[in-house]
Design an enzyme around this catalytic site. Structure first.
Site, PDB file in Angstrom:
ATOM      1  N   LEU A 156     -36.832  -4.733   9.844  1.00 47.85           N
ATOM      2  CA  LEU A 156     -37.405  -3.635  10.623  1.00 47.85           C
ATOM      3  C   LEU A 156     -38.635  -4.062  11.412  1.00 47.85           C
ATOM      4  O   LEU A 156     -39.435  -4.873  10.955  1.00 47.85           O
ATOM      5  CB  LEU A 156     -37.759  -2.477   9.681  1.00 47.85           C
ATOM      6  N   HIS A 161     -37.769   0.194  15.214  1.00 43.74           N
ATOM      7  CA  HIS A 161     -37.125   0.995  14.160  1.00 43.74           C
ATOM      8  C   HIS A 161     -38.087   2.079  13.653  1.00 43.74           C
ATOM      9  O   HIS A 161     -37.689   3.217  13.432  1.00 43.74           O
ATOM     10  CB  HIS A 161     -36.738   0.109  12.968  1.00 43.74           C
ATOM     11  N   ARG A 167     -33.741  -9.877  16.615  1.00 43.21           N
ATOM     12  CA  ARG A 167     -33.315 -11.213  17.051  1.00 43.21           C
ATOM     13  C   ARG A 167     -34.433 -11.990  17.751  1.00 43.21           C
ATOM     14  O   ARG A 167     -34.296 -13.198  17.958  1.00 43.21           O
ATOM     15  CB  ARG A 167     -32.079 -11.113  17.957  1.00 43.21           C
ATOM     16  N   ASP A 192     -30.230  -0.090  22.913  1.00 43.13           N
ATOM     17  CA  ASP A 192     -28.784  -0.329  22.823  1.00 43.13           C
ATOM     18  C   ASP A 192     -28.073   0.853  23.493  1.00 43.13           C
ATOM     19  O   ASP A 192     -27.389   1.641  22.842  1.00 43.13           O
ATOM     20  CB  ASP A 192     -28.382  -0.489  21.354  1.00 43.13           C
TER      21      ASP A 192
END
Ligand code: AMP
Length: 301
Positions: free
Chosen positions: A49, A53, A207, A166
């Protein structure tokens, strides 16, 4: 810190501890307990996280009485050559962060709880899942739709929150909720939260941990280049020219390759070749060092 990998709540001075649950039966009781005293929001994550998030969690707080966060690195959304094995996993630390945010329930199923032996069902959304990441990562959005559909049925949230980082994923999940007449949550209760960025503009991502110091510095070319391309399109440059210049700029800045750089309609994700009335967004995925980074921005900044 009181977070621990126990199955049930511990009461400390009348304040319920965060419940960390890894199996379906205790999950059902925990969800029933929470729903008896208010509404429930779900924030699905793959863990590791970061502030992005946690921003979803804070938005969830404004949307429901109780917050549940799922942490599950879903193998079905990773391709055979992707980073499933090395994806960062740090459940204890994640639970501590979530407890500090007042999260009531962490649902961290193990693989067998999510996909028991004999598991054979998938959810596949066409249309918005096509192109962009859907083309570069075959099967990815089937894996996402399947696990999110299961998470919704497991947690039965009144509201669910997803990041606009996303964007295509959010579109796929909304489409699934509409098409399958989902009730918990209803399609309208699937909320998008704007992308959280580092001070230099790079979108936060689990990432980003793959990036070396030098690659991290070079990665700022992604949001910077996107802003330049958007300004050029707004100033009248042909879209194809602006996206080609963006790709060339990313390669020159040290990106190994660019999966796509495309302007699409924000809601339908239909390709935009000539500017029209419908709001449009620029979508990019590019690889640097060991990481594949994605980002999207509205044409109107
Ligand atoms: P992940 O753990 O990468 O699957 O992400 C879990 C949720 O957090 C998804 O809804 C993501 O879109 C969202 N998320 C990830 N990064 C960000 C960010 N930088 N800003 C806002 N939301 C994010």
């Amino acid at each position: 810190m009181r977070a621990s990998l126990s199955r049930h709540a511990v009461l400390v001075q009348g304040v319920p501890d965060v419940q960390i649950v890894q199996q379906l039966d205790p999950l059902r009781s925990a969800v029933d307990g929470l729903k008896a005293s208010g509404t429930l929001a779900l924030v699905p994550t793959m863990g590791a996280l970061h502030e992005g998030h946690l921003t979803l969690v804070r938005a969830a707080r404004a949307a429901a009485t109780h917050i549940a966060v799922s942490i599950f690195v879903n193998p079905r959304q990773f391709g055979p050559k992707e980073d499933l094995a090395r994806y960062p996993r740090q459940l204890e630390r994640d639970c501590e962060l979530l407890e500090a945010e007042g999260v009531a329930l962490v649902w961290a199923p193990d693989l067998a709880a999510m996909y028991p032996a004999g598991y054979a069902t998938g959810v596949s959304v066409s249309g918005v899942s096509e192109g962009l990441c859907g083309e570069m990562r075959p099967g990815h959005f089937d894996g996402v739709a399947t696990v999110v559909c299961k998470l919704f049925n497991q947690v039965r949230p009144d509201v669910a929150l997803f990041g606009e980082k996303d964007w295509q994923q959010l579109a796929v999940i909304r489409r699934m909720a509409r098409d399958l007449d989902l009730v918990l949550p209803r399609a309208e209760a699937i909320l998008g939260v704007p992308t959280v960025r580092e001070a230099d503009g790079l979108a936060l991502s689990s990432r980003n941990a793959y990036l070396s110091e030098a690659d991290r510095k070079a990665a700022v070319a992604l949001p910077d280049g996107m802003k330049v391309a958007i300004a050029a399109i707004r100033a009248g440059a042909p879209i194809a020219e602006a996206t080609a210049a963006l790709k060339a700029g990313l390669t020159a800045a040290g990106f190994a390759s660019v999966d796509y750089a495309e302007l699409r309609e924000a809601a339908s994700l239909v390709s935009v070749e000539v500017l029209g009335e419908a709001p449009a967004r620029l979508f990019v995925a590019a690889r640097i060092g060991g990481a594949r980074l994605i980002d999207n921005m509205p044409l109107v900044l």
